[in-house]
Write an enzyme that holds these catalytic residues in place. Structure first.
Site, mmCIF file in Angstrom:
data_model
loop_
_atom_site.group_PDB
_atom_site.id
_atom_site.type_symbol
_atom_site.label_atom_id
_atom_site.label_comp_id
_atom_site.label_asym_id
_atom_site.label_seq_id
_atom_site.Cartn_x
_atom_site.Cartn_y
_atom_site.Cartn_z
ATOM 1 N N CYS A 112 0.823 -1.225 0.000
ATOM 2 C CA CYS A 112 0.000 0.000 0.000
ATOM 3 C C CYS A 112 0.855 1.272 0.000
ATOM 4 O O CYS A 112 0.332 2.367 -0.191
ATOM 5 C CB CYS A 112 -0.942 0.000 1.185
ATOM 6 S SG CYS A 112 -2.042 -1.416 1.197
ATOM 7 N N HIS A 252 -2.788 7.248 2.851
ATOM 8 C CA HIS A 252 -3.307 6.000 2.266
ATOM 9 C C HIS A 252 -4.678 5.722 2.889
ATOM 10 O O HIS A 252 -4.870 5.843 4.102
ATOM 11 C CB HIS A 252 -2.325 4.867 2.566
ATOM 12 C CG HIS A 252 -2.883 3.522 2.275
ATOM 13 N ND1 HIS A 252 -3.494 3.217 1.073
ATOM 14 C CD2 HIS A 252 -2.960 2.384 3.034
ATOM 15 C CE1 HIS A 252 -3.895 1.957 1.103
ATOM 16 N NE2 HIS A 252 -3.587 1.444 2.274
ATOM 17 N N ASN A 282 -9.990 0.334 0.742
ATOM 18 C CA ASN A 282 -8.534 0.373 0.633
ATOM 19 C C ASN A 282 -8.134 -0.233 -0.718
ATOM 20 O O ASN A 282 -8.232 -1.440 -0.905
ATOM 21 C CB ASN A 282 -7.941 -0.423 1.808
ATOM 22 C CG ASN A 282 -6.431 -0.494 1.776
ATOM 23 O OD1 ASN A 282 -5.793 -0.169 0.778
ATOM 24 N ND2 ASN A 282 -5.844 -0.945 2.872
#
Ligand code: COA
Length: 325
Positions: A112, A252, A282
Site C-alpha cells: 500500500c 493511504h 482500501n
C-alpha cells in the site's frame, strides 16, 4: 535543479459497486460494523477487468491531461502487488497498449506504500537527468487475493488505479522532501503467499499455498498510526517546513479511525486530511493516486499549494512525499 513536476493525473475504478449491505449477504457482517470500524461504505470490485486494464485506463486519462503523446514517455513505473502475471510486468502491458514505444517499464512492489515508492523512484530518474517524462501508476485488483469467507479482511479492500505523469522542469509542482521506510521484521502482520516452491528437489512437500491476504488487524492498526505520524514529522523536517505550511495531508485510504488517531498524534486538524475511503475502501497502491486525481479534478489544489502524501502497508513499509503542487 531538475525536478519532476506533475503535469497530469488520472484514475479509473471498475464500474461495479459492492456495498456493505452486499457484503452482509456474503459473510457475517453488517453495514453498521463496517462503517463504524472503518468508515468504508462501498468499494469497486472488478467484474473481469485485470490490473493492467485499470492501469491503462488511468494512464490514458493522465496522458490526456498532460498533453504528452505516448511516444514522449521515457519510463513507466507501476506499483502493484496484484500484477496480471509474474511476467510480463503490468508496466510493460500498459506500455504496449498506450503505444509508448520509447519508454522503459517495470513494476514495483511496496504494497500500500507503492505509489509513494514509485513517485520517489521516478523523481530520482528525473533529477539525475536520465529521463524527462515518467508515468507513475498504482493499480490493483486486490479482490483477486481476498479470502471472501474472511470477514476480517474482505470488507476492507477495493480495486482501482491511479496515475500521474512527472515531467522534468523547474518551478512549482515538485517534491520538496521524501521519506521511505521498511520494517521486514514485522512482515508477518500482513502477508499474501505467492506460488509454492515445488521442483525436483522439494517434491510436493511445500505444495500447499493459500494465495490470500492474511492480516493481524490490530498490529497493523497500531503500526499505521505510528507510521503516518512519524513520516509526517520526518518529511516536514527534511523540507524545513511546519504543519502550518501544509494545506492538505493525503493519507493511504485504509481506515478512518487510523487517520483520526494519526491526526490526533500529529497535532493536525482532522479536516486537513483528505478522505475518500467511504467510496472506494482500501485500494492498496492505487489509493493515493486515485485520491490525488480526485482532489485535483475537484479544484482543491492550486499551483503552489503544499501537500503531504503518506502511505503505509505490507512489508511492512511506509513513506511520505511533501509536494508543492
Ligand atoms: N464484521 C463483523 N464483525 C467482525 C468483522 C466484520 N467484518 N471483522 C471482525 N469482526 C469481529 C471479530 O471477529 C471480533 O469478534 P470477537 O470479539 O467475537 O472475536 C470483533 O469483531 C472485534 O475484532 P477486532 O479484530 O478486535 O476488531 P478491530 O476493532 O480491531 O477492527 C479492523 C478490525 C480490521 C477493522 C482493524 O483492526 C483495522 O482496521 N486494522 C488495520 C487494517 C488495515 O488497514 N490493513 C491494511 C493496511 S494497508
Amino acid at each position: 535543479m531538475r525536478h519532476g513536476v506533475i503535469i497530469g493525473t488520472g484514475s479509473y475504478t471498475p464500474p461495479h459497486v459492492m456495498t456493505n449491505d452486499d457484503l452482509a449477504g456474503m459473510v457475517d457482517t453488517s453495514d453498521e460494523w463496517i462503517s463504524s470500524r472503518t468508515g468504508i461504505k462501498e468499494r469497486r470490485i472488478s467484474a473481469g477487468e485485470s490490473t493492467s486494464d485499470l492501469a491503462y485506463e488511468a494512464s490514458l486519462r493522465a496522458l490526456k491531461v498532460s498533453g504528452l503523446s505516448p511516444e514522449e514517455l521515457d519510463l513507466i513505473i507501476c506499483a502493484t502487488i496484484t500484477p496480471d502475471y509474474f511476467m510480463p510486468s503490468v508496466a510493460c502491458t500498459v506500455q504496449d497498449r498506450l503505444g509508448a514505444g520509447n519508454a522503459a517499464a517495470f513494476d514495483l512492489s511496496a504494497a500500500c506504500t507503492g505509489f509513494i515508492y514509485a513517485m520517489v523512484t521516478a523523481e530520482q530518474f528525473i533529477s539525475t537527468g536520465m529521463y524527462n517524462n515518467v508515468l507513475v501508476i498504482g493499480a490493483e485488483t486486490i479482490s483477486r487475493i481476498l479470502d471472501w469467507d474472511d470477514r476480517s479482511t474482505c470488507v476492507l479492500f477495493g480495486d482501482g488505479a491511479g496515475a500521474m505523469i512527472l515531467s522534468a522542469a523547474e518551478g512549482p509542482g515538485h517534491i520538496l522532501g521524501s521519506v521511505l521506510t521498511s520494517d521486514g521484521g514485522k512482515q508477518d502482520y500482513l502477508t499474501c503467499p505467492a506460488v509454492s516452491l515445488v521442483n525436483p528437489y522439494t517434491g510436493d512437500s511445500n505444495a500447499k499455498c493459500d494465495p490470500h491476504i492474511k492480516m493481524q488487524g490490530q498490529e497493523v492498526f497500531k503500526y499505521a498510526i505510528r507510521a503516518i505520524t512519524d513520516c509526517i514529522d520526518r518529511v516536514l523536517n527534511k523540507a524545513g517546513l511546519s504543519l502550518q505550511d501544509i494545506k492538505y495531508i493525503l493519507p493511504h485510504q485504509a481506515n478512518k479511525r487510523i487517520i483520526e488517531q494519526a491526526a490526533k498524534f500529529s497535532n493536525s486538524p482532522f479536516e486537513k486530511f483528505y478522505l475518500n475511503l467511504e467510496d472506494y475502501g482500501n485500494t492498496s497502491a492505487a489509493s493515493i493516486g486515485i485520491a490525488l486525481d480526485e482532489m485535483i479534478r475537484e479544484g482543491l489544489l492550486i499551483r503552489g499549494d503544499k501537500i503531504i502524501l503518506v502511505g503505509f502497508g505490507g512489508g511492512l513499509t511506509s513513506g511520505a512525499v511533501l509536494l508543492e503542487y
